[in-house]
Design a protein around this motif. Structure first.
Motif, PDB file in Angstrom:
ATOM      1  N   VAL A  26     -61.492 -14.818 -11.033  1.00  0.00           N
ATOM      2  CA  VAL A  26     -61.668 -16.404 -11.197  1.00  0.00           C
ATOM      3  C   VAL A  26     -63.148 -16.227 -11.729  1.00  0.00           C
ATOM      4  CG1 VAL A  26     -62.453 -18.281  -9.487  1.00  0.00           C
ATOM      5  CG2 VAL A  26     -60.696 -16.643  -8.904  1.00  0.00           C
ATOM      6  N   LYS A  27     -63.332 -17.118 -12.869  1.00  0.00           N
ATOM      7  CA  LYS A  27     -64.696 -17.488 -13.510  1.00  0.00           C
ATOM      8  C   LYS A  27     -65.611 -18.441 -12.678  1.00  0.00           C
ATOM      9  CE  LYS A  27     -66.805 -18.259 -18.018  1.00  0.00           C
ATOM     10  NZ  LYS A  27     -67.910 -18.797 -17.320  1.00  0.00           N
ATOM     11  N   PHE A  28     -66.600 -18.069 -12.400  1.00  0.00           N
ATOM     12  CA  PHE A  28     -67.518 -19.009 -11.650  1.00  0.00           C
ATOM     13  C   PHE A  28     -68.873 -19.284 -12.530  1.00  0.00           C
ATOM     14  CE2 PHE A  28     -68.532 -14.980  -9.637  1.00  0.00           C
ATOM     15  CZ  PHE A  28     -69.995 -14.982  -9.623  1.00  0.00           C
ATOM     16  N   LEU A  49     -80.655   2.777  -7.365  1.00  0.00           N
ATOM     17  CA  LEU A  49     -80.935   1.118  -6.969  1.00  0.00           C
ATOM     18  C   LEU A  49     -79.482   0.661  -6.586  1.00  0.00           C
ATOM     19  CD1 LEU A  49     -83.205   2.094  -8.822  1.00  0.00           C
ATOM     20  CD2 LEU A  49     -83.326  -0.242  -9.938  1.00  0.00           C
ATOM     21  N   LEU A  50     -79.537  -0.340  -5.869  1.00  0.00           N
ATOM     22  CA  LEU A  50     -78.271  -1.026  -5.133  1.00  0.00           C
ATOM     23  C   LEU A  50     -78.057  -1.950  -5.855  1.00  0.00           C
ATOM     24  CD1 LEU A  50     -79.250  -0.302  -1.565  1.00  0.00           C
ATOM     25  CD2 LEU A  50     -78.187   1.281  -3.074  1.00  0.00           C
ATOM     26  N   ASN A  51     -76.607  -2.496  -5.625  1.00  0.00           N
ATOM     27  CA  ASN A  51     -76.309  -3.793  -5.832  1.00  0.00           C
ATOM     28  C   ASN A  51     -76.823  -4.914  -5.000  1.00  0.00           C
ATOM     29  OD1 ASN A  51     -75.029  -4.123  -8.657  1.00  0.00           O
ATOM     30  ND2 ASN A  51     -73.200  -3.069  -7.902  1.00  0.00           N
ATOM     31  N   PRO A  52     -76.708  -6.126  -5.264  1.00  0.00           N
ATOM     32  CA  PRO A  52     -76.903  -7.263  -4.380  1.00  0.00           C
ATOM     33  C   PRO A  52     -75.707  -7.110  -3.190  1.00  0.00           C
ATOM     34  CG  PRO A  52     -76.310  -8.323  -6.307  1.00  0.00           C
ATOM     35  CD  PRO A  52     -76.584  -6.951  -6.826  1.00  0.00           C
ATOM     36  N   ALA A  53     -75.956  -7.603  -1.969  1.00  0.00           N
ATOM     37  CA  ALA A  53     -75.069  -7.476  -1.036  1.00  0.00           C
ATOM     38  C   ALA A  53     -74.103  -8.732  -1.043  1.00  0.00           C
ATOM     39  CB  ALA A  53     -75.706  -7.258   0.385  1.00  0.00           C
ATOM     40  N   LEU A  54     -72.892  -8.892  -0.803  1.00  0.00           N
ATOM     41  CA  LEU A  54     -72.040  -9.862  -0.619  1.00  0.00           C
ATOM     42  C   LEU A  54     -71.802 -10.429   0.517  1.00  0.00           C
ATOM     43  CD1 LEU A  54     -69.076  -9.171  -3.178  1.00  0.00           C
ATOM     44  CD2 LEU A  54     -71.266 -10.434  -3.603  1.00  0.00           C
ATOM     45  N   ASP A 108     -68.473  -9.387 -11.416  1.00  0.00           N
ATOM     46  CA  ASP A 108     -69.079  -8.932 -12.556  1.00  0.00           C
ATOM     47  C   ASP A 108     -69.655 -10.180 -13.055  1.00  0.00           C
ATOM     48  OD1 ASP A 108     -68.092  -6.348 -12.557  1.00  0.00           O
ATOM     49  OD2 ASP A 108     -66.193  -6.790 -13.412  1.00  0.00           O
ATOM     50  N   CYS A 109     -71.089  -9.717 -13.638  1.00  0.00           N
ATOM     51  CA  CYS A 109     -71.842 -10.704 -14.483  1.00  0.00           C
ATOM     52  C   CYS A 109     -72.513  -9.908 -15.622  1.00  0.00           C
ATOM     53  CB  CYS A 109     -72.866 -11.439 -13.826  1.00  0.00           C
ATOM     54  SG  CYS A 109     -72.285 -12.225 -12.230  1.00  0.00           S
ATOM     55  N   ASP A 110     -73.103 -10.735 -16.657  1.00  0.00           N
ATOM     56  CA  ASP A 110     -73.694  -9.722 -17.668  1.00  0.00           C
ATOM     57  C   ASP A 110     -74.603  -8.766 -17.244  1.00  0.00           C
ATOM     58  OD1 ASP A 110     -75.655 -11.711 -17.041  1.00  0.00           O
ATOM     59  OD2 ASP A 110     -76.216 -12.184 -18.819  1.00  0.00           O
ATOM     60  N   LEU A 111     -75.566  -9.104 -16.277  1.00  0.00           N
ATOM     61  CA  LEU A 111     -76.620  -8.178 -15.999  1.00  0.00           C
ATOM     62  C   LEU A 111     -75.944  -7.057 -14.810  1.00  0.00           C
ATOM     63  CD1 LEU A 111     -79.500 -10.341 -16.153  1.00  0.00           C
ATOM     64  CD2 LEU A 111     -78.797  -8.959 -18.042  1.00  0.00           C
ATOM     65  N   VAL A 112     -74.892  -7.377 -14.016  1.00  0.00           N
ATOM     66  CA  VAL A 112     -74.846  -6.467 -13.034  1.00  0.00           C
ATOM     67  C   VAL A 112     -73.260  -6.739 -12.766  1.00  0.00           C
ATOM     68  CG1 VAL A 112     -74.948  -8.514 -11.453  1.00  0.00           C
ATOM     69  CG2 VAL A 112     -75.264  -6.335 -10.362  1.00  0.00           C
ATOM     70  N   GLN A 113     -72.950  -5.310 -12.548  1.00  0.00           N
ATOM     71  CA  GLN A 113     -71.441  -5.272 -12.553  1.00  0.00           C
ATOM     72  C   GLN A 113     -70.797  -4.275 -11.175  1.00  0.00           C
ATOM     73  OE1 GLN A 113     -72.731  -4.101 -15.421  1.00  0.00           O
ATOM     74  NE2 GLN A 113     -72.630  -6.153 -16.241  1.00  0.00           N
ATOM     75  N   ASN A 114     -69.629  -4.656 -10.967  1.00  0.00           N
ATOM     76  CA  ASN A 114     -69.082  -3.929  -9.579  1.00  0.00           C
ATOM     77  C   ASN A 114     -69.843  -4.220  -8.283  1.00  0.00           C
ATOM     78  OD1 ASN A 114     -67.153  -2.489 -11.730  1.00  0.00           O
ATOM     79  ND2 ASN A 114     -69.224  -1.461 -12.209  1.00  0.00           N
ATOM     80  N   VAL A 115     -70.044  -5.593  -8.133  1.00  0.00           N
ATOM     81  CA  VAL A 115     -70.659  -5.977  -7.017  1.00  0.00           C
ATOM     82  C   VAL A 115     -69.552  -6.152  -5.790  1.00  0.00           C
ATOM     83  CG1 VAL A 115     -72.232  -7.601  -5.586  1.00  0.00           C
ATOM     84  CG2 VAL A 115     -72.585  -6.884  -8.155  1.00  0.00           C
ATOM     85  N   LYS A 116     -69.681  -5.406  -4.911  1.00  0.00           N
ATOM     86  CA  LYS A 116     -68.343  -5.356  -4.144  1.00  0.00           C
ATOM     87  C   LYS A 116     -68.732  -5.525  -2.685  1.00  0.00           C
ATOM     88  CE  LYS A 116     -66.105  -1.858  -7.064  1.00  0.00           C
ATOM     89  NZ  LYS A 116     -65.179  -2.645  -7.486  1.00  0.00           N
ATOM     90  N   LEU A 154     -77.976 -15.061 -14.547  1.00  0.00           N
ATOM     91  CA  LEU A 154     -76.692 -14.153 -14.532  1.00  0.00           C
ATOM     92  C   LEU A 154     -75.547 -15.133 -15.193  1.00  0.00           C
ATOM     93  CD1 LEU A 154     -76.263 -12.680 -10.934  1.00  0.00           C
ATOM     94  CD2 LEU A 154     -77.317 -11.614 -13.089  1.00  0.00           C
ATOM     95  N   LYS A 155     -75.063 -14.556 -16.338  1.00  0.00           N
ATOM     96  CA  LYS A 155     -74.056 -15.360 -16.844  1.00  0.00           C
ATOM     97  C   LYS A 155     -72.862 -14.293 -16.945  1.00  0.00           C
ATOM     98  CE  LYS A 155     -77.892 -17.275 -20.000  1.00  0.00           C
ATOM     99  NZ  LYS A 155     -78.118 -17.553 -21.377  1.00  0.00           N
ATOM    100  N   LYS A 156     -71.616 -15.124 -17.565  1.00  0.00           N
ATOM    101  CA  LYS A 156     -70.315 -14.468 -17.640  1.00  0.00           C
ATOM    102  C   LYS A 156     -69.913 -14.026 -16.274  1.00  0.00           C
ATOM    103  CE  LYS A 156     -70.965 -13.279 -22.590  1.00  0.00           C
ATOM    104  NZ  LYS A 156     -71.353 -12.294 -23.504  1.00  0.00           N
ATOM    105  N   CYS A 157     -70.018 -14.800 -15.439  1.00  0.00           N
ATOM    106  CA  CYS A 157     -69.645 -14.445 -13.995  1.00  0.00           C
ATOM    107  C   CYS A 157     -68.066 -14.485 -13.904  1.00  0.00           C
ATOM    108  CB  CYS A 157     -70.509 -15.103 -12.982  1.00  0.00           C
ATOM    109  SG  CYS A 157     -72.153 -15.195 -13.200  1.00  0.00           S
TER     110      CYS A 157
END
Length: 690
Positions: free
Chosen positions: A639-641, A586-591, A671-679, A620-623
């Motif tokens: 940076v927190k958002f 599975l893939l991370n979302p695209a930036l 990085d968020c609570d449900l998904v990490q390392n989105v690059k 998505l929390k803790k972003c």
């Protein structure tokens, strides 16, 4: 006298101008420093000396001396005394007087294209008196621009890519869902050069025999081999400690790294204690930084479906029970992907024809000469099946050519060969295309086309016996998945059973889905099970749709979100039983990253907007967002958002102040609570303000 750089007082007799900026610009090291001399071997440089008491070339007969390493000796080449001659000699150390006046001596010095690479001292001495003036120090690097250097690369486009480019792309995922991530190599940060030289000085062989090992630094093969051993920490004070499973709480999860600079600086700051943690792509990226910094053309290469053949029999056996669990029985494995490096060099230690790209792998897998290193192994030798050539050719050959055989083990101890597939190892060997942000498939450099007569000849030479496939069966089963699939979304699977016979079949279908790490290990737990009795008409196919929701699969053990799908179909005639296996990811979302300024200037703030869509039906929390970029950003600000609503578009704006001009690349990690390392990344052209 016009000067280029600061004067350095040398005792009470003379002053020297090492012309840092002009020399470093000519040697393409100006990005490293304008405050010290960094040159490439086989290329000339200029210096000037002012004598306070005057200088008479008729009576003051002078010569230059260069010294490197411990216990330097003239006969070994670690000390060279260079008389002034009428013209420079491209093959050896030489020097000419370019101009002379009553007080000033200007000289041009050229190094040997086979000189030892490393730190040097430079002195001026009388050829008849025991008097010497220390002029200063410099660092000598390999020189891909010099035809006499064994790392010479004739293409300027390739030199810009494989030596001067401070960023690159690393490919990962699977052969049918290739992903990419950018990396900040940062080889021209000034302190990185000293760290790379310290790496060579901390090698165990160097610590045992420093003078002997220092002399080997004239050879790119030996330097690359040392770097391969020292980037990992097995048996030495190497840079990175590998770890392939959680926990990572006492270090950094390998997927968090986006560049080599922080890793190398941490290693230096900790007095050469291993940095935790690395995996194959991190080892390869740091290796690329070190070798490019030293002047060896280097690129990062990914081999998909990469075999790790521990016993050297060129067969990878995998054993599974009827629940789909990997039950061991073999230390061999096939990784979703494996990343190594290629270095460009002459191979004077091999027969003619095996120069060029050489595999160097710093990931600690198997020992080579009692050290965890691999290579350099000629890519051409791998393709030709010349497995007796140095170094570690059989291991690399197996990574791209071994056969994978899957076995299904039953409770009574019997086993069934699921498939024999010589096509499923060594796929889509990939590297960044020279001069472009695109993937280049270089599989053809490693192997001949599957099933070709050339491949058969190479297999015969390598003593590979191609296993016969199972006899034809009246049943056939396959697994089909539509890709790409993003994390958080439902995975739709089609289980297709084909009845090739002229009779109706009543079969039992079993299906399992499990989580799989990129190194081939499968978790014991099952995401989903399915079992059903079905009837298939004669000469017909039956398709069974299955779904794996986020509630089914949840959190994965690593950043690759890998799954292994296994199905086993039984018939009343056991000889027709069939099984199939498929790995998916599975893939991370695209930036999406865009610059809000019209232009980027040195010393002025740049504003960028980063956006992505939340693929989850949950908030998505803790972003947090981290940005990095050589010449753009310092100290990797975090940076927190705000939280992101389900399936909503998130937008984050940040700013930074560029420090260096030129084409730069901004790297973003979320990085968020449900998904990490989105690059993601954005190329930015930074200009100097007029």
């Amino acid at each position: 006298m016009a000067t280029d750089g600061k004067f350095a007082s040398i005792g009470e007799k003379c002053q020297v101008d090492l012309q840092y900026a002009a020399n470093n610009k000519a040697h393409r090291t100006i990005e490293i420093s304008e405050k010290r001399l960094i040159i490439r071997r086989g290329q000339s440089f200029n210096i000037s000396v002012i004598f306070k008491d005057g200088f008479n070339p008729e009576t003051e007969r002078m010569e230059v001396a260069v010294v490197t390493g411990p216990d330097p000796k003239v006969k070994e080449g670690s000390k060279t005394v260079i008389p002034f001659t009428e013209e420079l000699n491209e093959r050896r150390w030489s020097a000419v007087i370019s101009s002379v006046s009553k007080n000033e001596l200007c000289m041009t010095i050229s190094s040997s294209p086979r000189a030892i690479v490393g730190r040097y001292s430079l002195s001026l001495q009388h050829d008849y008196k025991d008097i010497s003036y220390l002029l200063g120090n410099f660092v000598l690097l390999f020189n891909p621009w010099c035809a006499g250097d064994e790392v010479y690369l004739s293409s300027d486009v390739q030199r810009k890519e494989y030596v001067l480019n401070e960023t690159g792309t690393i490919y990962y995922g699977g052969s049918d869902y290739i992903c990419e991530r950018d990396w900040n190599f940062g080889q021209f940060e000034e302190d990185i050069l000293d760290i790379c030289l310290n790496l060579l000085d901390n090698a165990p062989k160097y610590l045992r025999k420093p003078r002997h090992q220092h002399l080997k630094r004239r050879f790119s093969v030996q330097v690359a081999r040392t770097v391969s051993a020292m980037v990992n920490s097995a048996y030495d004070k190497g840079i990175l400690q590998g770890r392939w499973s959680s926990p990572y709480t006492d270090g950094v999860y390998p997927g968090k790294w986006s560049g080599s600079i922080a890793i190398l600086r941490q290693w230096q700051k900790s007095n050469f204690q291993p940095v935790r943690y690395g995996q194959c792509w991190v080892f390869a990226a740091v290796t690329c930084t070190v070798l490019r910094c030293l002047g060896i053309p280097t690129r990062v290469v990914t081999n998909f479906d990469s075999a790790h053949d521990t016993d050297g029999n060129l067969t990878i056996d995998n054993y599974f029970n009827v629940e789909g669990d990997d039950i061991g029985g073999s230390a061999d494995s096939v990784w979703n992907f494996h990343v190594w490096n290629e270095c460009w060099m002459v191979r004077n230690d091999l027969d003619p024809g095996y120069d060029g790209w050489q595999v160097v792998d710093a990931t600690p897998q198997e020992e080579s000469d009692d050290t965890f290193c691999c290579g350099p192994a000629s890519v051409k030798a791998i393709k030709d099946g010349e497995l007796e050539y140095n170094y570690d050719a059989p291991f690399v050959f197996a990574e791209v050519n071994a056969q994978r055989v899957n076995w299904l083990m039953f409770a009574d101890g019997t086993k069934m060969k699921m498939d024999v597939d010589v096509l499923n190892v060594g796929h889509c060997v990939s590297t960044k295309k020279c001069g472009k942000d695109e993937r280049e498939d270089i599989t053809h450099l490693y192997k001949y086309p599957d099933g070709s007569t050339e491949e058969a000849e190479i297999f015969k030479k390598a003593k590979i016996v191609i296993a016969a496939p199972p006899p034809p069966k009246t049943l056939k089963v396959s697994l089909k998945v539509n890709q790409p699939i993003y994390i958080g979304q439902t995975v739709s699977v089609s289980l297709v059973i084909s009845n090739k016979s002229s009779e109706e079949k009543v079969c039992t279908v079993n299906f399992w889905a499990k989580k799989r790490k990129y190194d081939g290990c499968v978790e014991k737990g099952t995401i989903k099970k399915f079992k059903k009795e079905i009837t298939i008409p004669a000469v017909k196919d039956k398709s069974i749709p299955l779904e794996l929701s986020y509630q089914d699969y949840g959190i994965f053990p690593d950043m690759y979100y890998g799954m292994r799908l296994i199905t086993y179909v039984t018939d009343k005639s056991p000889e027709n039983n069939v099984a199939a296996m498929k790995d998916i990811g599975l893939l991370n979302p695209a930036l999406t990253i865009k610059m809000l300024n019209y232009h980027a200037y040195v010393g002025e703030k740049v504003h960028v907007e980063i956006s992505f869509t939340n693929p989850f039906a949950l908030p998505l929390k803790k972003c947090f967002m981290t940005i990095e970029g050589n010449g753009l950003v310092e100290n990797q600000p975090r940076v927190k958002f705000d939280d992101v609503k389900p399936n909503a578009l998130a937008k984050v704006v940040c700013d930074f102040t560029p420090k260096k001009p030129g084409q730069r690349k901004l790297l973003v990690d979320i990085d968020c609570d449900l998904v990490q390392n989105v690059k993601g990344s954005l190329r930015i052209e930074v200009q100097k303000k007029n």
